[in-house]
Design a protein around this motif. Structure first.
Motif, PDB file in Angstrom:
ATOM      1  N   GLN A  57       0.833  -1.200   0.000  1.00  0.00           N
ATOM      2  CA  GLN A  57       0.000   0.000   0.000  1.00  0.00           C
ATOM      3  C   GLN A  57       0.871   1.254   0.000  1.00  0.00           C
ATOM      4  OE1 GLN A  57      -3.427  -0.352  -0.169  1.00  0.00           O
ATOM      5  NE2 GLN A  57      -2.984  -2.532  -0.267  1.00  0.00           N
ATOM      6  N   GLN A  58       1.968   1.217   0.743  1.00  0.00           N
ATOM      7  CA  GLN A  58       2.868   2.368   0.771  1.00  0.00           C
ATOM      8  C   GLN A  58       3.549   2.581  -0.573  1.00  0.00           C
ATOM      9  OE1 GLN A  58       5.351   1.099   4.029  1.00  0.00           O
ATOM     10  NE2 GLN A  58       4.279   2.406   5.501  1.00  0.00           N
ATOM     11  N   ILE A  59       3.851   1.502  -1.259  1.00  0.00           N
ATOM     12  CA  ILE A  59       4.525   1.616  -2.552  1.00  0.00           C
ATOM     13  C   ILE A  59       3.545   1.961  -3.665  1.00  0.00           C
ATOM     14  CG2 ILE A  59       5.816   0.336  -4.312  1.00  0.00           C
ATOM     15  CD1 ILE A  59       7.079  -1.271  -2.048  1.00  0.00           C
ATOM     16  N   GLY A  60       2.386   1.323  -3.679  1.00  0.00           N
ATOM     17  CA  GLY A  60       1.492   1.438  -4.823  1.00  0.00           C
ATOM     18  C   GLY A  60       0.438   2.512  -4.746  1.00  0.00           C
ATOM     19  N   SER A  61       0.070   2.946  -3.555  1.00  0.00           N
ATOM     20  CA  SER A  61      -1.021   3.913  -3.440  1.00  0.00           C
ATOM     21  C   SER A  61      -0.620   5.272  -3.996  1.00  0.00           C
ATOM     22  CB  SER A  61      -1.437   4.056  -1.971  1.00  0.00           C
ATOM     23  OG  SER A  61      -2.404   5.079  -1.830  1.00  0.00           O
ATOM     24  N   GLY A  62      -1.474   5.816  -4.829  1.00  0.00           N
ATOM     25  CA  GLY A  62      -1.226   7.148  -5.356  1.00  0.00           C
ATOM     26  C   GLY A  62      -1.730   8.253  -4.458  1.00  0.00           C
ATOM     27  N   MET A  63      -2.483   7.895  -3.411  1.00  0.00           N
ATOM     28  CA  MET A  63      -3.019   8.886  -2.487  1.00  0.00           C
ATOM     29  C   MET A  63      -2.222   8.953  -1.190  1.00  0.00           C
ATOM     30  SD  MET A  63      -5.551  10.137  -4.169  1.00  0.00           S
ATOM     31  CE  MET A  63      -6.540  10.990  -2.948  1.00  0.00           C
ATOM     32  N   ARG A  64      -1.765   7.806  -0.696  1.00  0.00           N
ATOM     33  CA  ARG A  64      -1.054   7.756   0.580  1.00  0.00           C
ATOM     34  C   ARG A  64       0.292   7.047   0.462  1.00  0.00           C
ATOM     35  NH1 ARG A  64      -4.167  11.068   1.399  1.00  0.00           N
ATOM     36  NH2 ARG A  64      -5.767  11.266   3.012  1.00  0.00           N
ATOM     37  N   GLY A  65       0.806   6.935  -0.759  1.00  0.00           N
ATOM     38  CA  GLY A  65       2.071   6.239  -0.942  1.00  0.00           C
ATOM     39  C   GLY A  65       2.870   6.820  -2.093  1.00  0.00           C
ATOM     40  N   LEU A  66       3.759   5.998  -2.640  1.00  0.00           N
ATOM     41  CA  LEU A  66       4.656   6.451  -3.701  1.00  0.00           C
ATOM     42  C   LEU A  66       4.016   6.415  -5.081  1.00  0.00           C
ATOM     43  CD1 LEU A  66       7.932   4.666  -2.515  1.00  0.00           C
ATOM     44  CD2 LEU A  66       7.115   6.963  -1.958  1.00  0.00           C
ATOM     45  N   GLY A  67       2.913   5.704  -5.228  1.00  0.00           N
ATOM     46  CA  GLY A  67       2.202   5.699  -6.504  1.00  0.00           C
ATOM     47  C   GLY A  67       2.846   4.862  -7.582  1.00  0.00           C
ATOM     48  N   VAL A  68       3.664   3.868  -7.206  1.00  0.00           N
ATOM     49  CA  VAL A  68       4.289   2.998  -8.203  1.00  0.00           C
ATOM     50  C   VAL A  68       3.222   2.077  -8.791  1.00  0.00           C
ATOM     51  CG1 VAL A  68       6.007   1.196  -8.592  1.00  0.00           C
ATOM     52  CG2 VAL A  68       6.500   3.081  -7.021  1.00  0.00           C
ATOM     53  N   PHE A 123       5.702   6.416  11.400  1.00  0.00           N
ATOM     54  CA  PHE A 123       4.683   7.263  10.798  1.00  0.00           C
ATOM     55  C   PHE A 123       4.403   6.808   9.366  1.00  0.00           C
ATOM     56  CE2 PHE A 123       7.826   9.768  13.265  1.00  0.00           C
ATOM     57  CZ  PHE A 123       7.101   9.870  14.441  1.00  0.00           C
ATOM     58  N   PRO A 124       3.295   7.256   8.783  1.00  0.00           N
ATOM     59  CA  PRO A 124       3.054   6.951   7.363  1.00  0.00           C
ATOM     60  C   PRO A 124       4.157   7.533   6.491  1.00  0.00           C
ATOM     61  CG  PRO A 124       1.065   7.792   8.417  1.00  0.00           C
ATOM     62  CD  PRO A 124       2.179   7.996   9.394  1.00  0.00           C
ATOM     63  N   ILE A 125       4.411   6.892   5.377  1.00  0.00           N
ATOM     64  CA  ILE A 125       5.461   7.386   4.487  1.00  0.00           C
ATOM     65  C   ILE A 125       5.043   8.687   3.811  1.00  0.00           C
ATOM     66  CG2 ILE A 125       4.656   6.054   2.485  1.00  0.00           C
ATOM     67  CD1 ILE A 125       7.608   5.638   1.747  1.00  0.00           C
ATOM     68  N   PHE A 126       3.746   8.864   3.635  1.00  0.00           N
ATOM     69  CA  PHE A 126       3.241  10.064   2.968  1.00  0.00           C
ATOM     70  C   PHE A 126       1.980  10.515   3.695  1.00  0.00           C
ATOM     71  CE2 PHE A 126       0.559  12.298  -0.037  1.00  0.00           C
ATOM     72  CZ  PHE A 126       1.438  13.144  -0.677  1.00  0.00           C
ATOM     73  N   SER A 127       2.075  11.614   4.406  1.00  0.00           N
ATOM     74  CA  SER A 127       0.915  12.142   5.118  1.00  0.00           C
ATOM     75  C   SER A 127       1.174  13.598   5.463  1.00  0.00           C
ATOM     76  CB  SER A 127       0.642  11.347   6.398  1.00  0.00           C
ATOM     77  OG  SER A 127      -0.427  11.928   7.126  1.00  0.00           O
ATOM     78  N   SER A 128       0.135  14.404   5.375  1.00  0.00           N
ATOM     79  CA  SER A 128       0.252  15.817   5.729  1.00  0.00           C
ATOM     80  C   SER A 128      -0.088  16.075   7.189  1.00  0.00           C
ATOM     81  CB  SER A 128      -0.679  16.655   4.841  1.00  0.00           C
ATOM     82  OG  SER A 128      -2.030  16.232   5.006  1.00  0.00           O
ATOM     83  N   HIS A 129      -0.445  15.025   7.934  1.00  0.00           N
ATOM     84  CA  HIS A 129      -0.809  15.192   9.341  1.00  0.00           C
ATOM     85  C   HIS A 129       0.437  15.315  10.217  1.00  0.00           C
ATOM     86  CE1 HIS A 129      -5.039  14.491   8.601  1.00  0.00           C
ATOM     87  NE2 HIS A 129      -4.746  13.385   7.938  1.00  0.00           N
ATOM     88  N   LEU A 130       0.215  15.814  11.421  1.00  0.00           N
ATOM     89  CA  LEU A 130       1.264  15.893  12.431  1.00  0.00           C
ATOM     90  C   LEU A 130       1.082  14.740  13.412  1.00  0.00           C
ATOM     91  CD1 LEU A 130       1.112  19.738  13.107  1.00  0.00           C
ATOM     92  CD2 LEU A 130       2.570  18.519  11.490  1.00  0.00           C
ATOM     93  N   PHE A 131       2.197  14.247  13.961  1.00  0.00           N
ATOM     94  CA  PHE A 131       2.149  13.051  14.788  1.00  0.00           C
ATOM     95  C   PHE A 131       2.940  13.249  16.072  1.00  0.00           C
ATOM     96  CE2 PHE A 131       1.810  11.774  10.365  1.00  0.00           C
ATOM     97  CZ  PHE A 131       0.681  10.968  10.376  1.00  0.00           C
TER      98      PHE A 131
END
Length: 207
Positions: A57-68, A123-131
């Motif tokens: 999901q981190q690699i393939g997702s175009g919304m929350r990942g790298l979008g591969v 943390f998520p690899i791609f997120s605009s939130h603060l943690f």
């Protein structure tokens, strides 16, 4: 003025007809992925095949990942990263694409999986939130009082604010870009500035 007063050629389609056809097509092109069927904004076959894998999901997702392996039918998603090819010249788009590819497909994976920069794996690899340091979402309203000032006691209770590795790196590169502008000017045009400065000062004093 020509659009308002010039008569259309009877053998050709009128300007207003062409405009409304283009308007209708662009509206339909956007309303389907943007409103009716938002899944078309991000289609990832990697996530479909490996639906239970977090790494996939981190690699393939175009919304929350790298979008591969992901692709989109939403024009707004295409133009949001590389600018619109109808407006920007090719060399500008290529320049942005090279920088984008280096950060997303080289620097970010190495920082996340290879070096674990800033404890990135929490943390998520791609997120605009603060943690928080434990990977939970940071409660911003708890550290700000009624006057929108920092409540130091609450801040110390929650701890330092953490970003996802992608946003941490892009913020850093963004600040470095501003500084590199000065370096670029100094390296390429620095030798001209002393002579030009004194010439301008001399002209100012004499004239």
């Amino acid at each position: 003025m020509r659009a308002l007063h010039e008569k259309d050629d009877p053998g050709l389609s009128s300007r207003s007809k062409f405009f409304f056809i283009a308007l209708l097509c662009s509206f339909l092109w956007y309303v389907v992925p943007g409103y009716l069927f938002t899944t078309l904004t991000n289609i990832s076959w990697v996530c479909w095949i490996f639906s239970k894998s977090v790494t996939a999901q981190q690699i393939g997702s175009g919304m929350r990942g790298l979008g591969v392996g992901a692709f989109t039918l939403d024009w707004a998603a295409v133009a949001s990263f590389l600018f619109s090819p109808l407006i920007s010249p090719f060399f500008a788009i290529a320049n942005v694409f090279v920088g984008y590819a280096l950060i997303v497909y080289a620097v970010t994976p190495i920082a996340y999986w290879g070096l674990n920069v800033y404890n990135a794996n929490r943390f998520p690899i791609f997120s605009s939130h603060l943690f928080t340091a434990q990977g939970q979402k940071y409660n911003i309203s708890a550290i700000v009082d009624d006057h929108f000032e920092l409540n130091v006691a609450e801040y110390e209770k929650q701890g330092r604010i953490h970003l996802s590795v992608f946003f941490a790196l892009t913020y850093g590169f963004g600040f470095a870009t501003v500084a590199s502008t000065l370096t670029h000017v100094f390296c390429f045009y620095g030798r001209y500035y002393p002579s030009n400065y004194f010439a301008e000062m001399l002209n100012f004093l004499l004239y």
